[in-house]
Design an enzyme around this catalytic site. Structure first.
Site, PDB file in Angstrom:
ATOM      1  N   GLU A   1       0.828  -1.080  -0.066  1.00  0.00           N
ATOM      2  CA  GLU A   1       0.037  -0.022   0.047  1.00  0.00           C
ATOM      3  C   GLU A   1       0.858   1.249  -0.074  1.00  0.00           C
ATOM      4  OE1 GLU A   1      -3.104   0.458  -0.348  1.00  0.00           O
ATOM      5  OE2 GLU A   1      -3.958  -1.530  -0.210  1.00  0.00           O
TER       6      GLU A   1
ATOM      7  N   GLU B   1       7.450 -21.956   7.513  1.00  0.00           N
ATOM      8  CA  GLU B   1       7.668 -21.293   8.442  1.00  0.00           C
ATOM      9  C   GLU B   1       8.747 -21.875   9.440  1.00  0.00           C
ATOM     10  OE1 GLU B   1       4.771 -21.737  12.191  1.00  0.00           O
ATOM     11  OE2 GLU B   1       3.668 -20.903  10.376  1.00  0.00           O
TER      12      GLU B   1
END
Length: 273
Positions: A81, A112
């Protein structure tokens, strides 16, 4: 103090399947209301991290977010953004998720758990001492994130973290730890809920305050935003009308000519009308 994952503790509510929809929504909302107060307690820690990042970014540094699962996705959302909102390069704030871009939409098994891959991912961007890295992990125990932060420390790179458990392994290795203690989730262990909301709020605070400090906002307006759709063109036009006291037609003409609110303001005030 021994490390206890409050994000994994049993919910304060039971027999969820017996609740009406209204009861479910009301109780989730009750839990959500506690999140901003938890964030408020961490403002001093957030302030210290932001000040340190701004100092480095003014010298040409970049900001990286690293995370897995929901935490990684939130980092990518915040990073993505920044260019349209503040007109900065896509290479200034960078989100990296365990498992690569495919993990944005679909979980990549055991990604992960790697203790070597994060540093490899960071090295693809030629990370250096002017850069800053924030590890995002609600649990504070994600190996991908912890190992990445450790390698950054070893290479004199500034490190911070956002976690929702007090005294976590991640907090202990990050130079600037931010702990948002939101307590047990409505659905036990579902840290995409309050913990995810807390992380999103903190990321908003970090990136927005950094961009303002870097001069990417004038007054309260996003004067460097990219004009990527009609809504933003309309917003930019209104900004120019208010700032320069000109007609909508003239404002739109200037905006389309100079492709940017700040450029339009500067050229108009300098006589280029």
């Amino acid at each position: 103090m021994s490390f206890i994952k409050t994000t994994e503790q049993a919910s304060n509510y039971n027999h969820l399947e017996k609740m009406t929809v209204k009861e479910l929504l009301t109780n989730i909302n009750v839990e959500d209301k506690s999140v901003p107060y938890a964030v408020e307690k961490a403002i001093p820690a957030i302030e210290n991290l932001v000040n340190s990042i701004v100092y480095r970014m003014k010298k040409g540094g970049r900001l990286f977010y690293i995370g897995a699962g929901t935490s990684g996705r939130l980092g990518i959302v915040d990073a993505s953004e920044c260019p349209p909102t503040f007109g900065v390069s896509h290479n200034l704030v960078i989100g990296i998720i365990a498992g690569g871009d495919s993990a944005i939409r679909k979980a990549v098994e055991f990604a992960e758990d790697s203790t070597t891959q994060c540093w490899k991912d960071l090295q693809k961007f030629n990370i250096n001492k002017n850069d800053s890295v924030i590890g995002i992990a609600a649990s504070g125990t994600t190996p991908y994130v912890i190992s990445g932060i450790q390698k950054c420390n070893e290479n004199s790179i500034l490190t911070g973290c956002i976690t929702c458990n007090e005294g976590s392994p991640l907090s202990k290795v990050a130079q600037y730890p931010i702990e948002i203690i939101v307590g047990p989730e409505f659905v036990t262990g579902s840290s995409r809920m309050k913990a995810g909301t807390a992380q999103k709020l903190v990321l908003n605070m970090i990136s927005t305050s950094i961009m303002i400090q870097l001069g990417k906002v004038k007054g309260n307006k996003m004067v460097d935003m990219q004009l990527t759709n009609n809504k933003l063109v309309d917003r930019g036009t209104k900004m120019l009308m208010d700032e320069l006291n000109i007609s909508e037609e003239k404002a739109n003409e200037l905006l389309l000519k100079y492709k940017n609110v700040r450029n339009a303001i500067n050229n108009y005030t300098n006589g280029n009308r």
